[in-house]
Design an enzyme around this catalytic site. Structure first.
Site, PDB file in Angstrom:
ATOM      1  N   ASP A  52      35.260  82.897  68.007  1.00  0.00           N
ATOM      2  CA  ASP A  52      36.346  82.383  67.174  1.00  0.00           C
ATOM      3  C   ASP A  52      37.544  81.966  68.015  1.00  0.00           C
ATOM      4  OD1 ASP A  52      34.913  82.830  64.857  1.00  0.00           O
ATOM      5  OD2 ASP A  52      35.771  84.822  64.528  1.00  0.00           O
ATOM      6  N   TYR A 110      30.299  93.340  73.880  1.00  0.00           N
ATOM      7  CA  TYR A 110      31.682  92.919  73.721  1.00  0.00           C
ATOM      8  C   TYR A 110      32.600  94.032  74.210  1.00  0.00           C
ATOM      9  CZ  TYR A 110      30.254  89.010  70.717  1.00  0.00           C
ATOM     10  OH  TYR A 110      29.689  87.855  70.230  1.00  0.00           O
TER      11      TYR A 110
END
Length: 253
Positions: A52, A110
């Protein structure tokens, strides 16, 4: 025709995300522009996932095909001479023509970076979330341990997502502190939309006492976004590493 795998690092604040969009510059477009300048043709670039706006990457994987006779080292050097400072080619290797950076991935890791305390750190602006207050990382780790394993993570998926199969396996979820900087590493076989950012927000709810460590199984079984915590801001999230072999204990950092 040859296929090349690029390992990228990028600062997400300058982009609307990885994928080409009409509302601004994406990392994918930036990379395609650079490849066209260097190679004289505009190859399609396929990435390992979408990120994003504002999300960073330390080990993003992308491939392109070309009949160029350039060596991998020359491709890396050439792209880095063209790309803006917010994107860097960390490595380039030639791969099998059938290789796919997304479908061949076995796991992704992540890392979410944040720091606590009342005073903001200007050197971390845009790179970590400043949480105003003190966070109990011991409690956060105990809650994170409850997420490891194979579960239905529907409670940790952003509302409005159309994904039907919401079961994922988390291999590890680790909370570490170095002075004020806190890192939350999450590795799994796949992630739902905003899943890592919601995990981070839920761990913060545990630190603040809005949820108890013992509530984590209940949050999972609720299958309801409202049962989990807030969604942490995008600026602290990094795609850290993509695994093309299933992570085992010997590979854990």
């Amino acid at each position: 025709m040859r296929k090349f795998l690029l390992i990228l690092k990028y600062h997400g604040a300058d982009f609307v995300g990885w994928q080409v969009q009409k509302n601004g510059l994406s990392v994918q477009q930036c990379l395609q522009d650079a490849l066209e300048t260097m190679l004289g043709h505009r190859p399609d670039v396929t990435g390992c996932s979408r990120t994003d706006s504002g999300v960073h990457a330390e080990g993003y994987c992308a491939v392109f095909c070309s009949d160029t006779d350039k060596e991998c080292k020359r491709i890396s050097l050439g792209l880095n001479a063209i790309l803006p400072d917010s994107v860097s080619v960390w490595d380039c290797v030639e791969v099998d023509p059938e290789f796919h950076p997304r479908y061949d991935a076995k796991a992704k890791e992540y890392v979410y970076r944040l720091y606590d305390g009342m005073s903001p750190d200007p050197f971390l602006r845009g790179l970590a979330w400043h949480y105003k207050g003190f966070l109990d990382t011991d409690k956060m780790q105990k809650a994170a341990d409850r997420l490891v394993g194979r579960h239905d993570f529907r409670s940790f998926m952003a509302q409005g997502s159309k994904i039907v199969d919401t079961t994922r396996e988390i291999y590890w979820c680790r909370v570490t502190r170095r002075d004020r900087l806190i890192e939350i590493h999450v590795c799994g076989d796949g992630f739902l939309y905003n899943m890592v950012r919601i995990i981070v927000g839920t761990l913060i709810f545990v630190s603040r006492g809005r949820l108890a460590v013992e509530d984590m199984p209940r949050v999972l079984s609720a299958l309801d976004r409202s049962a989990a915590g807030q969604t942490a801001p995008a600026e602290g999230l990094y795609l850290h590493k993509v695994y093309y072999k299933t992570p085992g204990k010997e590979e854990m950092p």
